[in-house]
Design a protein around this motif. Structure first.
Motif, short mmCIF file in Angstrom:
data_model
loop_
_atom_site.label_atom_id
_atom_site.label_comp_id
_atom_site.label_asym_id
_atom_site.label_seq_id
_atom_site.Cartn_x
_atom_site.Cartn_y
_atom_site.Cartn_z
N HIS A 1 0.83 -1.20 0.00
CA HIS A 1 0.00 0.00 0.00
C HIS A 1 0.87 1.26 0.00
O HIS A 1 0.59 2.23 -0.72
N GLY B 1 -4.18 7.96 -3.29
CA GLY B 1 -4.17 8.42 -1.91
C GLY B 1 -3.76 9.87 -1.78
O GLY B 1 -3.19 10.46 -2.70
N GLU C 1 -4.62 8.82 3.33
CA GLU C 1 -5.99 8.32 3.15
C GLU C 1 -6.21 8.02 1.68
O GLU C 1 -5.96 8.86 0.81
N PHE C 2 -6.70 6.81 1.41
CA PHE C 2 -6.94 6.37 0.04
C PHE C 2 -8.42 6.53 -0.32
O PHE C 2 -9.28 6.64 0.56
N VAL D 1 1.81 4.48 -3.46
CA VAL D 1 1.60 5.92 -3.60
C VAL D 1 2.52 6.50 -4.67
O VAL D 1 2.29 7.62 -5.15
N ARG E 1 -6.87 4.00 5.57
CA ARG E 1 -5.92 4.99 6.10
C ARG E 1 -4.67 4.24 6.55
O ARG E 1 -4.74 3.32 7.37
#
Length: 268
Positions: free
Chosen positions: A162, A237, A250-251, A166, A256
């Protein structure tokens, strides 16, 4: 330079083409220094993902945004520098007698992505930026086969994928998801197949590494209508909190992710 040099694991297949290409590619990873190269990586991040910083006071042009980008850059480059260790672990695991042919295929396919010439992000982007997708796919291969050798890395892999995502351009996020889904699909498709068939597919990847992604695999067609979802849904995000090394991202799907001041990751 990266903290640890590449220490190849010598198992029987190391003499084959795939592993020779991996050794050559990882030699370049040793040239990266996270602290030194973070500024250039951060520049890429700010230029390609201004949306990531829009919630911060002053937006992407602010000092806060530049500091947050540098924090992410150092973390991501440290992950890139861990590629030799991740590769060595995957190679070592394939010699484990408890791992079936299907699980080995998933991990070999992940390793094949590492040397794929036409993968999702060009490897020659500045400061290791083009290796983020490789880090994600290798962690995805481990994630898809976590049940084989235990789940020690399960949460670590989820949060790191995750966090690395980004840096992925938003239009490519579905492709990264598809790559993660492919790993899960391979594990499922190979369950009913004889080991001999799966081993042929493994041998083909090792002897003739693919230049394009996704790789062609010598497997029977799977049943129509069987669809495998990615083990991790990825979405764009935005940094919601940036405070002296503490980041909360935060996506779009509501997830989060918190990067703590000690560089550990957790879902907030």
């Amino acid at each position: 330079m990266c903290d640890r040099p590449f220490a190849p694991v010598f198992i029987e297949v190391m003499r084959w083409e795939l592993f020779g290409q991996i050794t050559r590619k990882l030699a370049a990873v040793r040239d990266f220094e996270p602290e030194r190269d973070a500024a250039r990586y951060a520049e890429q991040l700010l230029a390609l993902h201004p949306r990531l910083f829009t919630r911060l006071d002053g937006g992407p042009e602010s000092v806060v945004a530049r500091m947050a980008a540098r924090t992410i850059a150092v973390d991501h480059l440290r992950e890139v520098c861990q590629l030799p260790d991740v590769v060595a672990e995957l190679q070592r695991s394939m010699a484990n007698s408890t791992m079936g042919a299907g699980e080995r295929l998933v991990r070999v396919a992940g390793l094949a992505y590492l040397v794929c010439e036409n993968d999702l992000i060009r490897d020659d982007l500045p400061a290791g930026f083009g290796l983020v997708d490789d880090c994600i796919v290798l962690r995805g291969a481990r994630l898809a086969t976590a049940h084989v050798l235990g789940t020690d890395h399960f949460v670590e892999d989820l949060t790191m994928i995750h966090y690395l995502a980004v840096a992925i351009p938003d239009p490519l996020l579905p492709d990264i998801e598809a790559a993660l889904a492919l790993a899960a699909e391979l594990e499922m498709r190979t369950r009913p197949l004889p080991n001999a068939i799966v081993e042929l597919a493994i041998r083909e990847l090792i002897e003739r590494p693919p230049t394009d992604y996704p790789p062609p695999l010598l497997l029977p067609d799977h049943e129509a209508g069987v669809e495998t979802q990615s083990p991790l849904l990825l979405s764009a995000g935005e940094i919601d909190v940036a405070d002296a090394g503490l980041l909360v991202i935060e996506f779009e799907d509501g997830t989060r992710l918190q990067r703590n001041r000690d560089a550990t990751l957790e879902y907030a």
